[in-house]
Design a protein around this motif. Structure first.
Motif, PDB file in Angstrom:
ATOM      1  N   ARG A 118      -1.363   6.512  -1.478  1.00 32.26           N
ATOM      2  CA  ARG A 118      -2.154   5.732  -0.443  1.00 32.26           C
ATOM      3  C   ARG A 118      -1.706   4.267  -0.302  1.00 32.26           C
ATOM      4  NH1 ARG A 118      -8.543   7.841   0.353  1.00 32.26           N
ATOM      5  NH2 ARG A 118      -8.424   5.454   0.934  1.00 32.26           N
ATOM      6  N   ASP A 119      -1.656   3.943  -1.760  1.00 29.89           N
ATOM      7  CA  ASP A 119      -1.317   2.418  -1.920  1.00 29.89           C
ATOM      8  C   ASP A 119       0.201   2.217  -1.231  1.00 29.89           C
ATOM      9  OD1 ASP A 119      -3.663   1.712  -3.472  1.00 29.89           O
ATOM     10  OD2 ASP A 119      -2.735   2.057  -5.436  1.00 29.89           O
ATOM     11  N   LEU A 139      -5.279   4.547   7.249  1.00 30.81           N
ATOM     12  CA  LEU A 139      -3.847   5.225   7.274  1.00 30.81           C
ATOM     13  C   LEU A 139      -3.584   6.118   8.311  1.00 30.81           C
ATOM     14  CD1 LEU A 139      -3.958   5.386   3.284  1.00 30.81           C
ATOM     15  CD2 LEU A 139      -2.978   3.661   4.767  1.00 30.81           C
ATOM     16  N   LYS A 151       2.805   0.899   5.825  1.00 26.88           N
ATOM     17  CA  LYS A 151       2.364   1.295   7.288  1.00 26.88           C
ATOM     18  C   LYS A 151       3.161   2.888   7.226  1.00 26.88           C
ATOM     19  CE  LYS A 151       0.229  -2.443   7.290  1.00 26.88           C
ATOM     20  NZ  LYS A 151      -0.848  -2.681   6.907  1.00 26.88           N
ATOM     21  N   ASP A 158      -5.052  -2.008  -7.228  1.00 29.78           N
ATOM     22  CA  ASP A 158      -4.272  -2.562  -6.135  1.00 29.78           C
ATOM     23  C   ASP A 158      -3.027  -3.151  -6.619  1.00 29.78           C
ATOM     24  OD1 ASP A 158      -3.598  -4.038  -4.032  1.00 29.78           O
ATOM     25  OD2 ASP A 158      -5.306  -5.487  -4.070  1.00 29.78           O
ATOM     26  N   CYS A 185      -8.347   9.082   4.262  1.00 33.25           N
ATOM     27  CA  CYS A 185      -7.127   8.341   4.518  1.00 33.25           C
ATOM     28  C   CYS A 185      -7.267   7.405   5.773  1.00 33.25           C
ATOM     29  CB  CYS A 185      -5.950   9.102   4.363  1.00 33.25           C
ATOM     30  SG  CYS A 185      -5.605   9.675   2.760  1.00 33.25           S
ATOM     31  N   ASP A 217      -0.321   2.221   2.569  1.00 38.06           N
ATOM     32  CA  ASP A 217      -1.163   1.002   2.977  1.00 38.06           C
ATOM     33  C   ASP A 217      -0.145  -0.345   2.818  1.00 38.06           C
ATOM     34  OD1 ASP A 217      -3.356  -0.744   3.535  1.00 38.06           O
ATOM     35  OD2 ASP A 217      -3.252  -1.472   1.392  1.00 38.06           O
TER      36      ASP A 217
END
Length: 259
Positions: free
Chosen positions: A24-25, A61, A31, A130, A56, A28
């Motif tokens: 997911r990171d 996302l 894209k 993050d 998500c 993100d």
């Protein structure tokens, strides 16, 4: 390297949760579209997998799901080929370790690393909340695979405003003239591949795998990128290899890069 599609193995347990968190990171920052892949007994999309997809999408996302009957590694690889994935994300073996302090990769991660048609990100070690501003160490032996790893680091660093450190390890003590020449080659690589001007270069000496892992700790890196020719499981078990050592010992996620 443009990352447009990321396939992530989701086993709906701790290992899959770690892989999905890292995927997911990545999505993100780049894209990319996520493909959440699960090997199910009935071949139907489990409600829990659909909930992960919706989560998500709620985070902005693009996400799809794929659930098939069969072994997890085969399901992941089939999906990666079908969607022309740029990256596969898998979990480690949920913290399994040996008496020597090294983790044991699960059979799914091992087989995916061995047979993947693209680069593989293994969510071992500590994960950040993050990855903005992340520090990336790249092992460089000047092979095409390690240069590809440097290019991945360049592109990821741009996406997350991160910092790159190129590390070349000499197994034996080198004369000062050789060390200077290796530093110059690394500096040339920074220029020729368009890495950030802030990129650091280091030439170190010692056993390659342990020295690379130690350099990750020394610079406080969040990710380790390595060129990967494909893992020979029999050879790796008997003799060891840089890739397998780092995948079992690094305290941060490892990206095994294939050109």
């Amino acid at each position: 390297m443009a990352i447009r599609t990321v396939v992530v193995g989701v086993d709906l347990g701790d290992s899959g949760a770690r892989a999905l968190r890292l995927a997911r990171d990545t999505a993100d920052a780049t894209k990319a579209t996520l493909w959440l892949v699960h090997a199910a007994e009935e071949g139907e999309v489990p409600p829990a997998l659909e909930r992960e997809r919706l989560a998500c999408e709620a985070a902005g996302l693009s996400a799809q799901t794929s659930s098939e009957r069969g072994e997890a590694w085969a399901t992941i690889l089939r999906t990666a080929v079908a969607v022309q994935a740029d990256l596969i994300a898998v979990g480690d073996s949920a913290g399994s370790s040996s008496a020597l302090g090294k983790r044991r990769l699960g059979s799914t991660a091992e087989r995916v690393l061995h047979d993947a048609p693209c680069s593989v990100l293994v969510s071992c070690g500590r994960l950040r909340d993050d990855y903005q501003g992340a520090r990336i160490v790249v092992g460089v032996d000047f092979s095409p695979h390690s240069i590809a790893a440097a290019r991945w680091a360049r592109d990821v660093a741009r996406a997350v405003e991160g910092h790159v450190t190129l590390v070349h390890v000499n197994p034996d003590e080198a004369a000062e003239s050789l060390r200077s020449g290796l530093v110059s080659r690394l500096e040339q690589l920074v220029l020729s591949e368009g890495l950030p001007s802030s990129t650091e270069v280091h030439v170190l000496e010692g056993p390659v795998g342990p020295t690379l892992c130690a350099s990750v700790d020394r610079v406080g890196a969040d990710l380790l990128f390595l060129g990967c020719r494909g893992l020979d499981r029999a050879r790796g078990t008997n003799l060891g290899s840089v890739s397998q050592y780092c995948l079992r010992s690094a305290q941060v996620p490892v990206l095994a890069v294939r050109p």
